[in-house]
Design an enzyme around this catalytic site. Sequence first.
Site, PDB file in Angstrom:
ATOM      1  CG  HIS A 160       5.236  -0.969  -0.572  1.00 18.48           C
ATOM      2  ND1 HIS A 160       6.196  -1.953  -0.682  1.00 18.48           N
ATOM      3  CD2 HIS A 160       5.910   0.201  -0.441  1.00 18.48           C
ATOM      4  CE1 HIS A 160       7.402  -1.400  -0.618  1.00 18.48           C
ATOM      5  NE2 HIS A 160       7.262  -0.094  -0.465  1.00 18.48           N
TER       6      HIS A 160
ATOM      7  CG  HIS B  77       8.192   2.940   3.098  1.00 26.14           C
ATOM      8  ND1 HIS B  77       9.545   2.720   3.214  1.00 26.14           N
ATOM      9  CD2 HIS B  77       7.828   2.408   1.913  1.00 26.14           C
ATOM     10  CE1 HIS B  77       9.988   2.099   2.128  1.00 26.14           C
ATOM     11  NE2 HIS B  77       8.963   1.893   1.324  1.00 26.14           N
TER      12      HIS B  77
ATOM     13  CB  CYS C 267      13.120   4.275  -1.775  1.00 23.28           C
ATOM     14  SG  CYS C 267      13.443   5.001  -3.377  1.00 23.28           S
TER      15      CYS C 267
ATOM     16  CG  ASN D  21       9.135  -1.625   3.359  1.00 23.39           C
ATOM     17  OD1 ASN D  21      10.193  -1.783   2.775  1.00 23.39           O
ATOM     18  ND2 ASN D  21       8.033  -1.235   2.753  1.00 23.39           N
TER      19      ASN D  21
END
Lengths: 283, 283
Positions: free
Chosen positions: A181, A183, A214, A227
Site C-alpha cells: 500500500h 503513498h 488519510c 496514494n
Amino acid sequence: MLSETGLKRIQVGSFVSPKYVPQMADTGELFQRIKRKPGVNYTSLWLNDKGFRKALTAHEVDIDPRLLFYPSEAFAQSNNNCSSADMREKQRDWVRLYTEEGYTVDAAYVMTAFGCNLEGPIPQERILDDFRFILQLCEEEDIPVPILVIADTMGWGNPEAVKRMVGALREMSPEARIGMHIHDTRGLGIANLHAALSMGVDMFESSVAGLGGCPFAGHGHARAAGNVCTEDAVFLCHELGIETGIDLDKLIAAAGKAEEIIGVPLMGRVMHTGGLDKYRKAS
Amino acid sequence: MLSETGLKRIQVGSFVSPKYVPQMADTGELFQRIKRKPGVNYTSLWLNDKGFRKALTAHEVDIDPRLLFYPSEAFAQSNNNCSSADMREKQRDWVRLYTEEGYTVDAAYVMTAFGCNLEGPIPQERILDDFRFILQLCEEEDIPVPILVIADTMGWGNPEAVKRMVGALREMSPEARIGMHIHDTRGLGIANLHAALSMGVDMFESSVAGLGGCPFAGHGHARAAGNVCTEDAVFLCHELGIETGIDLDKLIAAAGKAEEIIGVPLMGRVMHTGGLDKYRKAS
C-alpha cells in the site's frame, strides 16, 4: 468509468466514523448508486467491528476481510483511538468475527511500515514482529496466510528500504504473497512500486489520479498526500512489459473526470500527457 | 535562493531564438541581474554557434561546452531545423570552435534516447551509435571524453530501459562518466533516476519544482512535461544515504517561491509535504 478500465477490485469508500471523517459519510449511499460490472469487486474500508457491520449490511459490498496492525503507537491512537498492543490483540477477535460471518482473511496490513509522521522512524524489526504475529495467529486459528501488505501509510519509504523490507519478509515467509500500500507523499511512490515489483510484489493499492490521503496521518499538504497514482503505475507496468489487463486510455479518461469533479489540478502525470502507444502506432 | 541551497551548477537560461522561444528572450538580462555566490556555476543552454556567441558575450556566463546529438530525425528538424546527420557532422565544428575559444567539451548529449514523440521508438543501437561517434570524435580531435549524457528528452524511459542503456554505454566506454537528463513527463522520472543511480550514474539534470519542458517536444500538457524535480531527487538521495551537499529545506523554499511566481500549483512533491528530518529530530 473505473469499472470499464479492466480493474478487478475497486475500493469504493470507507465505513468509518461520519463524525471524524465526514468525507466518507455517504459511503453507504454511494454503494447503492454505483453501476456495477460483473467480475469487478467493489470493496470498502473499515477500522472496527462497527464499520465491518455497516459494510455487511450496506448494499452489495464485496467483503475483503482485513487485519490491521499499527506498530506506531501514536498513529494507533490517532487513527483508531486505542493502543498499538490493544489493536494487535483485537486482530484475533477480528479473525473469529470474519470466520463467524463466513469469510476468510484476505489481507493483513502493517501500517507506517517505514516510519510515521507522528512517531518518527520505526525499526524494521518492529514491523517484522507484527508480520511474525500474523503468521503465528494464522497458525493458531488454522486459517491460510493472507496477503501480507507492507503499508507505507505516510510516504516514508524509499526504493532500497522497500527492497530490504520485502526481502526480510520473504525470508520470514517464503510462500506468502506480499502486497504494498503506497503513498506518494514525497515523490518516491513509483520508484518504490518499481522496487517492490522487482522483488516480486504483485499486489498494489493505488488511487486514480493520485487522489486521497488519510486525515490523521499528519501530512503537510493534502494535495500531495494521496496514494501512488493508478495510471502512472499501470503505465510503468506496461512499459516494463507487464500485462495488467487495464486499458490505460480509459483509466486516463477516468482520472480526467476525477480532476474535473474535484476542480483542482491533480497530481497524476500520465493523465496529463498520455501514454506512448499512440506514438508507437504512428511510427 | 537556489544559490544558497548548495547547488554547484545552475542553468540560468537559454540563448536560443527569441522568435521561436520568446520565454527565453531575456536570458541575457537575467544573467546581468542574478546575485552570484562564489563557487556556484551559472550556465546556459545554446543550440547553435550563434547562441554560443551570445553566451560568450553575455554577462558572466559560466561556459560549459556541450555537444548535442539528435538520433531522432523529426526532432532534429523541429528543434534545430537541420537533419540528424548534419547535426552530427556539425559537432566536429563545435569541438573546434570550443577549442579555439579555449574551452574543452564538458558533456555530450544524445537526445530522445528512449524514444521521441515526433518519431516514435528509437532503437538502442541508434543511440549507442551516436555515443560511439562521440568517442571516436574525441580520439580524432585528441580531447578528453566528456560526460556522456543520456537525455530522455520526451520522458519515454523506464527504469529497466535506463539500466539497459547505462549498462550498454558502460560496456562501450568503461571509464567515461555517465550523466542523465531526465524529464518526468509520464511519472517515471524519480524511478528512472534511482535506476540510473543504482548503475553508478552520478550527474543528473533536474529542475526546481519540476518546472520546464521543451516547446518543440510535442508534449501533450505543459504542466507535466518538465524535468525531474530537483527537490524530490535530492530527497531520494538523502533517504538513500547519498550526500549531496544540498540543504533540502532551502531548496523546498526556492520551489515554493517558484510556485508563487508562476501562480499555478507545480508538480514537485516534497515541496508540498516537506522532508523527513523534522520527524526524525522530534522522535
